[in-house]
Design a protein around this motif. Structure first.
Motif, PDB file in Angstrom:
ATOM      1  N   HIS A 192     -50.891  24.199 128.356  1.00 15.83           N
ATOM      2  CA  HIS A 192     -50.196  23.976 127.090  1.00 15.83           C
ATOM      3  C   HIS A 192     -49.232  22.796 127.091  1.00 15.83           C
ATOM      4  CE1 HIS A 192     -50.962  28.519 126.686  1.00 15.83           C
ATOM      5  NE2 HIS A 192     -51.808  27.894 125.898  1.00 15.83           N
ATOM      6  N   ALA A 193     -48.795  22.344 128.267  1.00 22.33           N
ATOM      7  CA  ALA A 193     -47.744  21.322 128.343  1.00 22.33           C
ATOM      8  C   ALA A 193     -48.128  20.031 127.623  1.00 22.33           C
ATOM      9  CB  ALA A 193     -47.402  21.023 129.799  1.00 22.33           C
ATOM     10  N   LEU A 194     -49.415  19.684 127.644  1.00 21.54           N
ATOM     11  CA  LEU A 194     -49.875  18.475 126.966  1.00 21.54           C
ATOM     12  C   LEU A 194     -50.645  18.788 125.696  1.00 21.54           C
ATOM     13  CD1 LEU A 194     -51.033  16.348 130.046  1.00 21.54           C
ATOM     14  CD2 LEU A 194     -48.888  16.190 128.775  1.00 21.54           C
ATOM     15  N   GLY A 195     -50.612  20.062 125.281  1.00 18.38           N
ATOM     16  CA  GLY A 195     -51.331  20.475 124.079  1.00 18.38           C
ATOM     17  C   GLY A 195     -50.390  21.089 123.063  1.00 18.38           C
ATOM     18  N   LYS A 196     -50.624  22.349 122.718  1.00 14.59           N
ATOM     19  CA  LYS A 196     -49.829  23.024 121.688  1.00 14.59           C
ATOM     20  C   LYS A 196     -48.364  23.199 122.086  1.00 14.59           C
ATOM     21  CE  LYS A 196     -53.145  23.797 118.694  1.00 14.59           C
ATOM     22  NZ  LYS A 196     -53.141  23.179 117.349  1.00 14.59           N
ATOM     23  N   GLY A 197     -48.085  23.177 123.378  1.00 13.34           N
ATOM     24  CA  GLY A 197     -46.703  23.356 123.825  1.00 13.34           C
ATOM     25  C   GLY A 197     -45.957  22.059 124.046  1.00 13.34           C
ATOM     26  N   TYR A 198     -46.590  20.921 123.705  1.00 10.86           N
ATOM     27  CA  TYR A 198     -45.981  19.621 123.999  1.00 10.86           C
ATOM     28  C   TYR A 198     -44.662  19.425 123.259  1.00 10.86           C
ATOM     29  CZ  TYR A 198     -45.470  14.573 124.503  1.00 10.86           C
ATOM     30  OH  TYR A 198     -44.978  13.327 124.791  1.00 10.86           O
ATOM     31  N   GLN A 199     -44.671  19.667 121.925  1.00  9.01           N
ATOM     32  CA  GLN A 199     -43.443  19.478 121.148  1.00  9.01           C
ATOM     33  C   GLN A 199     -42.330  20.389 121.636  1.00  9.01           C
ATOM     34  OE1 GLN A 199     -45.052  19.886 117.065  1.00  9.01           O
ATOM     35  NE2 GLN A 199     -43.873  18.071 116.579  1.00  9.01           N
ATOM     36  N   LEU A 200     -42.663  21.667 121.852  1.00  6.36           N
ATOM     37  CA  LEU A 200     -41.649  22.624 122.268  1.00  6.36           C
ATOM     38  C   LEU A 200     -41.070  22.263 123.633  1.00  6.36           C
ATOM     39  CD1 LEU A 200     -40.028  25.183 121.998  1.00  6.36           C
ATOM     40  CD2 LEU A 200     -42.026  26.496 122.737  1.00  6.36           C
ATOM     41  N   SER A 201     -41.931  21.893 124.581  1.00 10.56           N
ATOM     42  CA  SER A 201     -41.421  21.569 125.913  1.00 10.56           C
ATOM     43  C   SER A 201     -40.478  20.368 125.864  1.00 10.56           C
ATOM     44  CB  SER A 201     -42.594  21.299 126.872  1.00 10.56           C
ATOM     45  OG  SER A 201     -43.383  20.218 126.415  1.00 10.56           O
ATOM     46  N   HIS A 202     -40.810  19.352 125.072  1.00 11.85           N
ATOM     47  CA  HIS A 202     -39.931  18.181 124.985  1.00 11.85           C
ATOM     48  C   HIS A 202     -38.684  18.468 124.160  1.00 11.85           C
ATOM     49  CE1 HIS A 202     -42.056  14.988 127.142  1.00 11.85           C
ATOM     50  NE2 HIS A 202     -43.153  15.655 126.837  1.00 11.85           N
ATOM     51  N   SER A 203     -38.780  19.389 123.211  1.00  9.58           N
ATOM     52  CA  SER A 203     -37.580  19.818 122.490  1.00  9.58           C
ATOM     53  C   SER A 203     -36.609  20.500 123.445  1.00  9.58           C
ATOM     54  CB  SER A 203     -37.969  20.772 121.352  1.00  9.58           C
ATOM     55  OG  SER A 203     -36.817  21.282 120.711  1.00  9.58           O
ATOM     56  N   LEU A 204     -37.136  21.338 124.316  1.00  7.26           N
ATOM     57  CA  LEU A 204     -36.288  22.034 125.288  1.00  7.26           C
ATOM     58  C   LEU A 204     -35.701  21.057 126.304  1.00  7.26           C
ATOM     59  CD1 LEU A 204     -38.445  25.241 125.880  1.00  7.26           C
ATOM     60  CD2 LEU A 204     -36.351  25.034 124.532  1.00  7.26           C
ATOM     61  N   ILE A 205     -36.480  20.054 126.681  1.00  8.09           N
ATOM     62  CA  ILE A 205     -35.956  19.024 127.601  1.00  8.09           C
ATOM     63  C   ILE A 205     -34.791  18.286 126.937  1.00  8.09           C
ATOM     64  CG2 ILE A 205     -36.480  16.817 128.706  1.00  8.09           C
ATOM     65  CD1 ILE A 205     -39.342  17.880 129.149  1.00  8.09           C
ATOM     66  N   ALA A 206     -34.963  17.943 125.653  1.00  2.00           N
ATOM     67  CA  ALA A 206     -33.902  17.223 124.936  1.00  2.00           C
ATOM     68  C   ALA A 206     -32.628  18.050 124.870  1.00  2.00           C
ATOM     69  CB  ALA A 206     -34.384  16.885 123.525  1.00  2.00           C
ATOM     70  N   ILE A 207     -32.755  19.313 124.488  1.00  2.00           N
ATOM     71  CA  ILE A 207     -31.575  20.174 124.371  1.00  2.00           C
ATOM     72  C   ILE A 207     -30.949  20.411 125.737  1.00  2.00           C
ATOM     73  CG2 ILE A 207     -30.827  22.518 123.776  1.00  2.00           C
ATOM     74  CD1 ILE A 207     -32.905  22.398 121.493  1.00  2.00           C
ATOM     75  N   GLY A 208     -31.790  20.541 126.772  1.00  2.00           N
ATOM     76  CA  GLY A 208     -31.260  20.713 128.124  1.00  2.00           C
ATOM     77  C   GLY A 208     -30.486  19.498 128.605  1.00  2.00           C
ATOM     78  N   ARG A 209     -30.963  18.298 128.243  1.00  2.00           N
ATOM     79  CA  ARG A 209     -30.257  17.079 128.643  1.00  2.00           C
ATOM     80  C   ARG A 209     -28.883  16.982 127.996  1.00  2.00           C
ATOM     81  NH1 ARG A 209     -31.313  12.257 127.499  1.00  2.00           N
ATOM     82  NH2 ARG A 209     -30.587  11.359 129.463  1.00  2.00           N
ATOM     83  N   GLY A 210     -28.732  17.576 126.811  1.00  2.00           N
ATOM     84  CA  GLY A 210     -27.456  17.481 126.098  1.00  2.00           C
ATOM     85  C   GLY A 210     -26.335  18.253 126.746  1.00  2.00           C
ATOM     86  N   GLU A 211     -26.676  19.304 127.476  1.00  2.00           N
ATOM     87  CA  GLU A 211     -25.686  20.175 128.121  1.00  2.00           C
ATOM     88  C   GLU A 211     -24.587  20.581 127.140  1.00  2.00           C
ATOM     89  OE1 GLU A 211     -24.498  18.264 131.764  1.00  2.00           O
ATOM     90  OE2 GLU A 211     -26.464  18.634 132.690  1.00  2.00           O
ATOM     91  N   ILE A 212     -23.332  20.444 127.508  1.00  2.00           N
ATOM     92  CA  ILE A 212     -22.239  20.948 126.663  1.00  2.00           C
ATOM     93  C   ILE A 212     -21.862  19.955 125.565  1.00  2.00           C
ATOM     94  CG2 ILE A 212     -19.876  21.832 126.576  1.00  2.00           C
ATOM     95  CD1 ILE A 212     -21.795  23.633 128.068  1.00  2.00           C
ATOM     96  N   PHE A 213     -21.621  18.715 125.920  1.00  2.00           N
ATOM     97  CA  PHE A 213     -21.091  17.742 124.959  1.00  2.00           C
ATOM     98  C   PHE A 213     -22.099  16.648 124.573  1.00  2.00           C
ATOM     99  CE2 PHE A 213     -17.364  19.416 127.230  1.00  2.00           C
ATOM    100  CZ  PHE A 213     -16.667  19.945 126.151  1.00  2.00           C
ATOM    101  N   GLY A 214     -23.277  16.668 125.125  1.00  2.00           N
ATOM    102  CA  GLY A 214     -24.300  15.708 124.747  1.00  2.00           C
ATOM    103  C   GLY A 214     -24.192  14.379 125.465  1.00  2.00           C
ATOM    104  N   VAL A 215     -25.202  13.548 125.278  1.00  2.00           N
ATOM    105  CA  VAL A 215     -25.233  12.232 125.937  1.00  2.00           C
ATOM    106  C   VAL A 215     -24.638  11.150 125.041  1.00  2.00           C
ATOM    107  CG1 VAL A 215     -27.246  12.843 127.330  1.00  2.00           C
ATOM    108  CG2 VAL A 215     -27.582  11.779 125.082  1.00  2.00           C
ATOM    109  N   GLY A 216     -24.206  11.516 123.839  1.00  2.00           N
ATOM    110  CA  GLY A 216     -23.602  10.549 122.930  1.00  2.00           C
ATOM    111  C   GLY A 216     -24.565  10.101 121.841  1.00  2.00           C
ATOM    112  N   LEU A 217     -24.013   9.759 120.678  1.00  2.00           N
ATOM    113  CA  LEU A 217     -24.823   9.327 119.545  1.00  2.00           C
ATOM    114  C   LEU A 217     -25.654   8.099 119.917  1.00  2.00           C
ATOM    115  CD1 LEU A 217     -25.552   9.562 116.534  1.00  2.00           C
ATOM    116  CD2 LEU A 217     -23.572   8.106 116.029  1.00  2.00           C
ATOM    117  N   GLY A 218     -26.961   8.178 119.684  1.00  2.00           N
ATOM    118  CA  GLY A 218     -27.866   7.089 119.997  1.00  2.00           C
ATOM    119  C   GLY A 218     -28.408   7.125 121.409  1.00  2.00           C
ATOM    120  N   GLY A 219     -27.925   8.051 122.237  1.00  2.00           N
ATOM    121  CA  GLY A 219     -28.311   8.070 123.650  1.00  2.00           C
ATOM    122  C   GLY A 219     -29.513   8.923 123.976  1.00  2.00           C
TER     123      GLY A 219
END
Length: 400
Positions: A246-273
């Motif tokens: 699923h990682a490169l199929g139906k789960g692709y959007q969800l997995s990358h959404s979770l990666i994005a939110i995980g990268r943000g942690e508590i305060f985020g990487v900053g606007l535009g980052g």
């Protein structure tokens, strides 16, 4: 936005004067400013999420500000329509409810006709108007809301009788649902079904009948998923988006959404980052805007948005209860229906972005890129502001 604020400030400024006419009353200032704050933040985030899209060959002919300027155009059009709509009394919306429902049905049929409906990513959901694509399903949400509220007012005397009170409304929702599933647009159908059920419940339908309807709807949605290979695959991808299948199929959007939110942690990487918006996360400026917000503003940004939508939903429900207490049942059910609409759609969108719910094609109200959704969201909120305006007039002894 400044024009709207200036126009509204004139109402607020005169509303508290003792010598002001009874018809000049205040409207809900906090609700207006929360809405404007969400719109402004949405503009910033749509630009941030779409600024790199021209690097993609699919969007190579666009400038880096293309989606920002179009989104700003949509907001301006929606605000102008809202200013006009605020002048219409709630009684006019009540008289227009059946006709607006018929118009929405006609458009839902029209969008399925080749050369009228536009196909995007395999779904036929838009009618091209040249400067924007009109999405009939968004109008259907508003039309069903008004129709359900009007229906409950007309059926006040038969609420305890299933076939006379519930079956006609259920049939209307089923017709709309069948047209939406033909597009296909199951997400919009879910929202419409929840709006209709919520208004039936708040309108006083017998609790046993309500739970019977809820059971039937749940079974129907389960069958829709079970009988559709691609919907079933999407559910399996949601349960395990990281699997090799699923990682490169139906789960692709969800997995990358979770990666994005995980990268943000508590305060985020900053606007535009955000890194995920750089062609890793599809539809970052529409369905998955929250993921970019989570990456750039972290847990703090996501929790703040959740709090704002919770406050807005609670405030809309309060205005509805106030209208019902003033014996304005239609107005009250409409306001509460808008609360259900905004709250439920925001809940679904956030749940999808956070991996708590299966992927659905629903935007984040007032923030995500999309002309029709922006227009209908602001129109619905404007009707609630008009309801509150009339509530305040009645409480001051004036006329709505």
């Amino acid at each position: 936005m400044s024009a709207l604020a200036a126009r509204l400030s004139s109402w607020w400024g005169r509303g508290d004067r003792a010598d002001a006419p009874a018809r000049v009353t205040r409207i809900d200032q906090p609700l207006v400013w929360v809405t404007i704050a969400l719109l402004a933040f949405g503009l910033v985030m749509v630009y941030s999420a779409s600024v790199a899209l021209p690097d993609n060959p699919r969007f190579a002919r666009y400038s880096s500000t293309h989606f920002l300027m179009r989104h700003l155009l949509f907001v301006c059009i929606a605000m102008m329509v809202s200013l006009l709509a605020f002048q219409a009394p709630v009684a006019l919306w009540e008289r227009s409810a059946p006709w607006l429902f018929v118009v929405s049905l006609v458009l839902l049929v029209a969008v399925l006709i080749p050369h009228i409906g536009t196909v995007v990513n395999g779904a036929r959901r838009w009618i091209s108007l040249g400067f924007m694509g009109f999405q009939p399903s968004e109008l259907a949400k508003f039309a069903v809301l008004l129709y359900a509220a009007d229906y409950m007012v007309r059926k006040m005397d038969v609420k305890e009788r299933f076939f006379r009170a519930v079956l006609p409304m259920a049939t209307a929702v089923a017709v709309v649902g069948s047209l939406l599933l033909a597009e296909p647009d199951m997400g919009a159908f879910m929202v419409i079904a929840v709006i209709a059920m919520g208004i039936l419940f708040l309108g006083g339908v017998n609790a046993r009948m309500f739970f019977l309807i809820a059971t039937v709807m749940l079974v129907a949605f389960v069958l829709m998923v079970a009988l559709s290979d691609w919907r079933r695959e999407r559910i399996f991808a949601y349960l395990d988006p990281w699997s090799e299948k699923h990682a490169l199929g139906k789960g692709y959007q969800l997995s990358h959404s979770l990666i994005a939110i995980g990268r943000g942690e508590i305060f985020g990487v900053g606007l535009g980052g955000s890194v995920e918006k750089l062609h890793w996360l599809p539809e970052a400026h529409t369905d998955f805007l929250l993921a970019v917000i989570g990456e750039e503003f972290g847990l703090v940004g996501v929790v703040t948005l959740i709090a704002l939508f919770f406050w807005m939903t609670r405030r809309l429900m309060h205005i509805g209860r106030q209208a019902i207490a003033l014996d304005r049942v239609f107005a009250g059910l409409v306001a509460q229906g808008v609360g259900i609409w905004i709250g439920f759609q925001a809940f679904i969108n956030m749940g999808v972005n956070l991996g708590a719910l299966p992927t659905k094609g629903l935007t984040l109200p007032l923030l995500s890129y999309g002309g029709t959704a922006m227009l209908m969201n602001l129109l619905a909120l404007t009707v609630v502001l008009r309801i509150d305006y009339e509530n305040r007039a009645l409480m001051r002894g004036g006329r709505p």
